[in-house]
Design a protein around this motif. Sequence first.
Motif, PDB file in Angstrom:
ATOM      1  N   ILE A  78      66.263  28.026 -17.018  1.00  0.00           N
ATOM      2  CA  ILE A  78      65.367  28.944 -16.299  1.00  0.00           C
ATOM      3  C   ILE A  78      64.397  28.125 -15.443  1.00  0.00           C
ATOM      4  O   ILE A  78      63.588  27.371 -15.966  1.00  0.00           O
ATOM      5  CB  ILE A  78      64.609  29.872 -17.277  1.00  0.00           C
ATOM      6  CG1 ILE A  78      65.614  30.710 -18.099  1.00  0.00           C
ATOM      7  CG2 ILE A  78      63.652  30.787 -16.501  1.00  0.00           C
ATOM      8  CD1 ILE A  78      64.985  31.549 -19.194  1.00  0.00           C
ATOM      9  N   SER A  82      63.472  35.028 -15.478  1.00  0.00           N
ATOM     10  CA  SER A  82      64.527  35.469 -16.394  1.00  0.00           C
ATOM     11  C   SER A  82      64.338  36.962 -16.620  1.00  0.00           C
ATOM     12  O   SER A  82      63.216  37.459 -16.585  1.00  0.00           O
ATOM     13  CB  SER A  82      64.459  34.703 -17.716  1.00  0.00           C
ATOM     14  OG  SER A  82      63.182  34.846 -18.307  1.00  0.00           O
ATOM     15  N   ASN A 128      68.683  32.959 -11.133  1.00  0.00           N
ATOM     16  CA  ASN A 128      67.852  33.259 -12.295  1.00  0.00           C
ATOM     17  C   ASN A 128      68.763  33.486 -13.502  1.00  0.00           C
ATOM     18  O   ASN A 128      69.985  33.378 -13.397  1.00  0.00           O
ATOM     19  CB  ASN A 128      66.987  34.495 -12.012  1.00  0.00           C
ATOM     20  CG  ASN A 128      65.916  34.177 -10.974  1.00  0.00           C
ATOM     21  OD1 ASN A 128      65.319  33.105 -11.006  1.00  0.00           O
ATOM     22  ND2 ASN A 128      65.685  35.092 -10.051  1.00  0.00           N
ATOM     23  N   CYS A 131      69.238  37.728 -19.620  1.00  0.00           N
ATOM     24  CA  CYS A 131      69.386  37.528 -21.072  1.00  0.00           C
ATOM     25  C   CYS A 131      69.713  38.852 -21.756  1.00  0.00           C
ATOM     26  O   CYS A 131      68.973  39.832 -21.599  1.00  0.00           O
ATOM     27  CB  CYS A 131      68.104  36.945 -21.650  1.00  0.00           C
ATOM     28  SG  CYS A 131      67.654  35.354 -20.928  1.00  0.00           S
TER      29      CYS A 131
END
Length: 351
Positions: A78, A82, A128, A131
Amino acid sequence: MISFYPGPSRVYDDIPKYVKEAHASGILSMNHRSPEFMTLMKRTVTLLRQKLRIPKDYTILFTSSATECWEVVTQSWITNKSFHLYNGAFGQKWYEYTNKLKPGATALPFGRETTLNPGQALFEGSENVICITQNETSNGTQVSNEIIRSIRTGSSQHLIAVDVTSSLAGIKLDFTAADIWLASVQKCFGLPAGLGIMICSPAAITRARAINNRQFYNSAAVMADMMLKWQTSCTPNVLGIYLLMRVMEKVKPIGSIHKITETRYRDWINIVGKQSKLRHLIRNEAVRSLTVLPLEADEKTIRKVKNSAKANGFLLGDGYGDLKPTTLRIANFPAITDREVKALMKFLRKH
Ligand SMILES: *Cc1c(COP(=O)(O)O)cnc(C)c1O
């Protein structure tokens, strides 16, 4: 006591035998730069690839826990932003952990009954990291391979990191649909805690090398370089790696394990459907986890069922976080035997 706790969870019965074997073989006292260690590492990685159907060009790295993997993702991949898609306690923790180290983290929480609609998600910028917690252990929900794949299709300029701590080695995962798959071994692997695993796409490794952050305890670029020599940057959990190798030798390929997990899951749903007081916490069948079953009832019933289960030799999982008083969790992990599953089902039927 038979453990149905979703982590740490029931370990395979052969573990004590493997520990003795590891000791007798001398590997535990071998230098981690020695050819013997490198052979162990190579064999472990090769078996993981074969049994879990991990693509040949993906790199496997070892850490000490899933939490450490969160940290490695943050420090090695990162650079700016994120995006954290989550609906429960583990996904939220991952977001909070990341945000402390890299304040550009964006929380994108969704309801636990919600089926993610990837078409709606817009991830700004490029390069980027997105998650996703594939299997949310705290509330027994999951994000399907198909949804992860479509997030990938719509955001190919970003890397996708997926937490599969309570599903890796329990269900089939489509590794080509994301870049960094992270987990630890005390859940579906049926192993003692102390080892984390990261499965990284070629794009993830290329990006880690381009960013080239090498100043951390475990930096992905350094770990990937070391793994080219079947080594690790520091002395690793050799016993953990040995046990992982022995378990991977023994387990069925993931296709067969997935079928067993799915069949048992259906049987559980049937049993739970017949309960008068307990019910599945998640109504939306499309998002139910195959490996963690969260059951809901009033506080008194939850307490009673857990206590009575314990008196009968079954350790059930507590609810997690806010859900603790009104839920319990049952692990549907491969190391639990058919006999044990049947015994707990029988116990629940009588309740
Ligand atoms: C258990 C769990 C973790 C934490 O794993 P550790 O190995 O204890 O760091 C992270 N994410 C999920 C989804 C989990 O189930």
